[in-house]
Structure formats: C-alpha cells, structure tokens
Design an enzyme around this catalytic site. Structure first.
Site, PDB file in Angstrom:
ATOM      1  N   ASP A   1     -38.158  95.104 -14.377  1.00 51.34           N
ATOM      2  CA  ASP A   1     -36.833  95.353 -13.769  1.00 51.34           C
ATOM      3  C   ASP A   1     -36.611  94.372 -12.618  1.00 51.34           C
ATOM      4  O   ASP A   1     -37.454  93.531 -12.346  1.00 51.34           O
ATOM      5  CB  ASP A   1     -36.731  96.798 -13.245  1.00 51.34           C
TER       6      ASP A   1
ATOM      7  N   HIS B   1     -45.322  91.862  -3.343  1.00 48.78           N
ATOM      8  CA  HIS B   1     -44.509  91.477  -2.179  1.00 48.78           C
ATOM      9  C   HIS B   1     -45.436  91.164  -1.001  1.00 48.78           C
ATOM     10  O   HIS B   1     -45.324  90.129  -0.350  1.00 48.78           O
ATOM     11  CB  HIS B   1     -43.552  92.630  -1.832  1.00 48.78           C
ATOM     12  N   GLU B   2     -46.398  92.062  -0.750  1.00 51.24           N
ATOM     13  CA  GLU B   2     -47.297  91.888   0.411  1.00 51.24           C
ATOM     14  C   GLU B   2     -48.180  90.663   0.241  1.00 51.24           C
ATOM     15  O   GLU B   2     -48.328  89.857   1.151  1.00 51.24           O
ATOM     16  CB  GLU B   2     -48.183  93.125   0.606  1.00 51.24           C
TER      17      GLU B   2
ATOM     18  N   TYR C   1     -40.549 105.683  -4.386  1.00 54.02           N
ATOM     19  CA  TYR C   1     -39.679 106.772  -3.945  1.00 54.02           C
ATOM     20  C   TYR C   1     -40.105 108.052  -4.645  1.00 54.02           C
ATOM     21  O   TYR C   1     -40.422 108.032  -5.830  1.00 54.02           O
ATOM     22  CB  TYR C   1     -38.220 106.467  -4.298  1.00 54.02           C
TER      23      TYR C   1
ATOM     24  N   HIS D   1     -34.980  91.711   6.333  1.00 57.54           N
ATOM     25  CA  HIS D   1     -35.037  92.543   5.125  1.00 57.54           C
ATOM     26  C   HIS D   1     -33.652  92.790   4.550  1.00 57.54           C
ATOM     27  O   HIS D   1     -33.512  93.471   3.539  1.00 57.54           O
ATOM     28  CB  HIS D   1     -35.688  93.903   5.448  1.00 57.54           C
TER      29      HIS D   1
ATOM     30  N   GLU E   1     -38.985 100.735  -6.474  1.00 57.43           N
ATOM     31  CA  GLU E   1     -38.464 101.916  -7.196  1.00 57.43           C
ATOM     32  C   GLU E   1     -39.592 102.898  -7.488  1.00 57.43           C
ATOM     33  O   GLU E   1     -39.369 104.096  -7.631  1.00 57.43           O
ATOM     34  CB  GLU E   1     -37.724 101.521  -8.492  1.00 57.43           C
TER      35      GLU E   1
ATOM     36  N   GLU F   1     -35.666  95.598  -9.539  1.00 55.88           N
ATOM     37  CA  GLU F   1     -35.635  96.434  -8.326  1.00 55.88           C
ATOM     38  C   GLU F   1     -36.950  96.237  -7.589  1.00 55.88           C
ATOM     39  O   GLU F   1     -37.958  95.912  -8.198  1.00 55.88           O
ATOM     40  CB  GLU F   1     -35.546  97.925  -8.717  1.00 55.88           C
TER      41      GLU F   1
ATOM     42  N   ASP G   1     -34.227  94.082  13.125  1.00 48.37           N
ATOM     43  CA  ASP G   1     -35.030  93.630  11.973  1.00 48.37           C
ATOM     44  C   ASP G   1     -35.229  92.115  12.000  1.00 48.37           C
ATOM     45  O   ASP G   1     -35.037  91.411  11.004  1.00 48.37           O
ATOM     46  CB  ASP G   1     -34.332  94.066  10.665  1.00 48.37           C
TER      47      ASP G   1
ATOM     48  N   HIS H   1     -46.492  87.428   0.971  1.00 44.76           N
ATOM     49  CA  HIS H   1     -46.407  87.089   2.403  1.00 44.76           C
ATOM     50  C   HIS H   1     -47.603  86.220   2.785  1.00 44.76           C
ATOM     51  O   HIS H   1     -47.487  85.269   3.569  1.00 44.76           O
ATOM     52  CB  HIS H   1     -46.398  88.348   3.271  1.00 44.76           C
TER      53      HIS H   1
ATOM     54  N   TYR I   1     -40.694  84.256  10.765  1.00 52.20           N
ATOM     55  CA  TYR I   1     -40.239  85.594  10.377  1.00 52.20           C
ATOM     56  C   TYR I   1     -39.076  86.064  11.241  1.00 52.20           C
ATOM     57  O   TYR I   1     -39.122  87.113  11.893  1.00 52.20           O
ATOM     58  CB  TYR I   1     -41.410  86.582  10.436  1.00 52.20           C
TER      59      TYR I   1
ATOM     60  N   GLU J   1     -38.889  86.903   3.423  1.00 47.82           N
ATOM     61  CA  GLU J   1     -38.744  88.191   2.736  1.00 47.82           C
ATOM     62  C   GLU J   1     -38.305  88.015   1.283  1.00 47.82           C
ATOM     63  O   GLU J   1     -38.826  88.670   0.372  1.00 47.82           O
ATOM     64  CB  GLU J   1     -37.727  89.080   3.462  1.00 47.82           C
TER      65      GLU J   1
HETATM   66  C1  LIG Z   1     -41.358  95.778  -0.695  1.00 46.20           C
HETATM   67  C2  LIG Z   1     -42.370  96.039   0.344  1.00 46.20           C
HETATM   68  C3  LIG Z   1     -41.800  96.032   1.737  1.00 46.20           C
HETATM   69  O1  LIG Z   1     -40.688  95.705   2.014  1.00 46.20           O
HETATM   70  O2  LIG Z   1     -42.731  96.464   2.654  1.00 46.20           O
HETATM   71  C4  LIG Z   1     -42.317  96.647   3.944  1.00 46.20           C
HETATM   72  C5  LIG Z   1     -41.930  97.941   4.371  1.00 46.20           C
HETATM   73  C6  LIG Z   1     -41.865  99.063   3.395  1.00 46.20           C
HETATM   74  C7  LIG Z   1     -41.603  98.137   5.722  1.00 46.20           C
HETATM   75  C8  LIG Z   1     -41.670  97.068   6.613  1.00 46.20           C
HETATM   76  C9  LIG Z   1     -42.026  95.785   6.192  1.00 46.20           C
HETATM   77  C10 LIG Z   1     -42.337  95.561   4.840  1.00 46.20           C
HETATM   78  C11 LIG Z   1     -42.639  94.172   4.357  1.00 46.20           C
HETATM   79  O3  LIG Z   1     -43.685  93.970   3.699  1.00 46.20           O
HETATM   80  O4  LIG Z   1     -41.800  93.288   4.617  1.00 46.20           O
HETATM   81 ZN   LIG Z   2     -41.986  91.812   3.381  1.00 46.51          ZN
END
Ligand SMILES: CCC(=O)Oc1c(C)cccc1C(=O)O
Ligand SMILES: [Zn+2]
Length: 328
Positions: free
Chosen positions: A189, A151-152, A197, A243, A194, A191, A238, A155, A166, A175
C-alpha cells in the site's frame, strides 16, 4: 563454536508464527542474527523512561537487556516483530540497492523495544532504533509495522549519506525519504503506519503518500496533510513541519510511481522499481544537508537522467510530478 546461529520462532503482534535467525550460547537463545552484516540485535528497554533511555543509549551505549529464552521459541511478540522486520528491511536494502546495512559496511542494527511507558513513538536516535509500546487506545507497539521500521532505518541511511538537516524543507525531505522507502518496503500500500493503529476509524495510517489530504494534519486538523507546495506549513512546530511538508514530496514520489492527474497536471507512472532507484540515487549521490524542495526536484531529474536517459519517460514523469505538486 561457543555461539551457534540457529532458527528461532515466535508469534508476532498479529499472532502469526514467524521464523528468524537467533544465537544459541551456553544453553540460552538470544535475538541476535549474525548472518546479516555485523549483526541484527533486538533488546528490551524494560520500560525505562524515554529521556533516561536516550541518555543511557547515546552517552553510554546502553541499549537494553538481552532478550533470552531457554528454547528457540520467543514469547515477546513485540520483540519478534522488531527482529523480523529489521531483517526484512536489511534484506530490502541489500537486494534493491546492494547496500550492506545502513552504512554500507554492515553496521550492527540494534533495536530496543518497550522504551518508555505506553510511549506513542518510534525513532532512530542516531545510534539505534527505539520503539514505544503505544498507549493501547490509539496505537499498538510501533515495532509491529514494517513501514515504521523501514522508516526508522532509512533515517540512518539518510544520516550516513545526504544527512539532510532535520528542520524546514531539508527536514521535510529527510522525513519524506523515510516515508518513501517505508512505503517501498511495505509494498502492498501507500500508507505509513496503518498497522500500528488500534483498529478503528483511525486505522487509515499516520500518513498517506497516495492521498496526503485524506489524513487530518495534526498541526491544523481542519485540513489534511499538504499535497501541493502552496499548502506547505510555515510555522515553527515540528521543526518547521518536517512530518507535515514531507507529504508534498511524498505525493510527487507516488505520482512518479503510479501516475495520475493532480491539480490538472497529468503524470504517466513508471512503477515502484524505477521510482525507488531514482530516489535512492538522488539521496545518495545528489542531495546534501541543506537541500530544499527545488534541489530535490533537480536531484530526482538528474538521477532519472543517469539511470534512464535524458529524454526518457522516467525523466518526464519526474518533471510532471514535481510540477503537479507545485515545486519548481
Ligand atoms: C513512520 C514512523 C514515524 O513517523 O515515527 C515517528 C513517530 C511515530 C513520532 C515521532 C517521530 C517519528 C519519526 O521516526 O520521524
Ligand atoms: Zn521519521
């Protein structure tokens, strides 16, 4: 030569022994993989507060202290996961799309772990990836989740290509691209998060592409995340719910890949392999900084036409999926 590239090993956050590329220099071993692009480097931010760290990183290029060992066995599981997962994401982009690192030119990938104190976050800060350790109650260290790292890094890919603003709908698409590629890299998966957590009822994940509404919406906990355009968040938080509303496009991507009937509209799935190609082409060829959800639908249709033909089942799947989530 002075720096040798060798195999390192170490336990990751789930206690699995991993092997990865490290550098040996002057008798020490470093988390530096010089075999991929211009390198993948994992360093330690030593719990410097997030705001201060971001200033140091963005203003002075300070990323943290080198993580070094006197043997090729690495003893920080958080760093091991960050390094191995970054290698995995690099390999996914290279193999799936022929992309050499996030800029296509082998840009060095730097990850700093242990940012902040029990920081419940992860981010691409415009120059590098940064990971908090989580509070240990709800979250474990964020580098432990392959889909989070994908995910990161996505970006960064988005920033170098469509550079979707953004905020608002373009931000939700920014996002969503990260969630879609996150789910494609962590392929078992649909998700996201997951694995970060602390096990328990919350272990369902941060977000679900399969069934967004199954996870409480943090901005409106009585509801689930939106899975239809009519349920989009229209407030200011946000950055306008980037998100949150990402889940509408996430659901469309899920339907294109896996199929299903959603609000009475049926989509015949085309599978992950073709879906990831459609979204990558849309992201890198058609989307722009101000693209909204309607432009996303057009971009995905055009990408599917380019790849599979105007009257293909792939184009039909895209049209049906966006109709199912209420995006025209
Ligand atoms: C799936 C990863 C994710 O969403 O990371 C974020 C978190 C945990 C908090 C704030 C921003 C992000 C992001 O990378 O968008
Ligand atoms: Zn993100």
């Amino acid at each position: 030569n002075a720096i040798d590239q060798v195999q390192g090993t170490g336990k990751n956050l789930t206690g699995e022994v991993k092997t990865f590329e490290v550098a040996k220099k002057n008798g020490y071993y470093y988390l530096a993989d010089e075999t991929r692009g211009n390198g993948i480097n994992t360093v330690d931010a030593k719990h410097v507060n997030y705001i201060l760290f971001s200033l140091l990183s963005q203003l002075f290029g300070v990323t943290g202290l080198e993580i070094r060992e006197k043997s090729p066995t690495f003893t920080d599981p958080t760093a091991v996961d960050a390094h191995v997962n970054a290698e995995t994401v690099y390999d996914y982009y290279k193999k799936t799309f022929g992309l050499n690192s996030y800029d296509g030119k082998g840009a060095k990938i730097i990850s700093s772990v242990h940012v902040g104190k029990e920081w419940n976050n992860a981010a691409w800060n415009g120059k590098q990836m940064i990971y908090g350790d989580g509070d240990g109650e709800t979250f474990r260290p964020f580098s432990g989740a392959l889909d989070v790292i994908a995910h990161e890094l996505t970006h960064a890919v988005t920033e170098k290509t469509a550079n979707l603003d953004y905020q608002g709908e373009s931000g939700a698409l920014n996002e969503s691209m990260s969630d879609i590629m996150g789910a494609m890299v962590d392929r078992d998966d649909w998700e996201i998060g997951e694995d970060i957590y602390v096990q328990g009822e919350k272990a369902q994940g941060l977000r679900s592409l399969k069934d967004p509404a199954s996870i409480p919406n943090p901005l409106n906990p009585k509801e689930g995340y939106p899975d239809h355009y009519s349920k989009r968040y229209t407030g200011e938080e946000d950055n306008g719910g980037v998100h949150i509303n990402s889940s509408i496009n996430n659901k469309a991507a899920y339907l294109i890949s896996e199929g299903g009937t959603h609000y009475g509209v049926t989509t015949q799935g085309i599978g992950r392999e073709e879906t990831e190609q459609i979204y990558y082409r849309a992201l890198t060829k058609y989307l722009t900084a101000t693209s909204n959800f309607s432009a996303m639908r057009q971009a995905a249709i055009q990408a599917a036409r380019d790849l599979y033909g105007k009257d293909s089942k792939e184009v039909k799947a895209v049209e049906d999926a966006y109709q199912a989530v209420g995006v025209q």
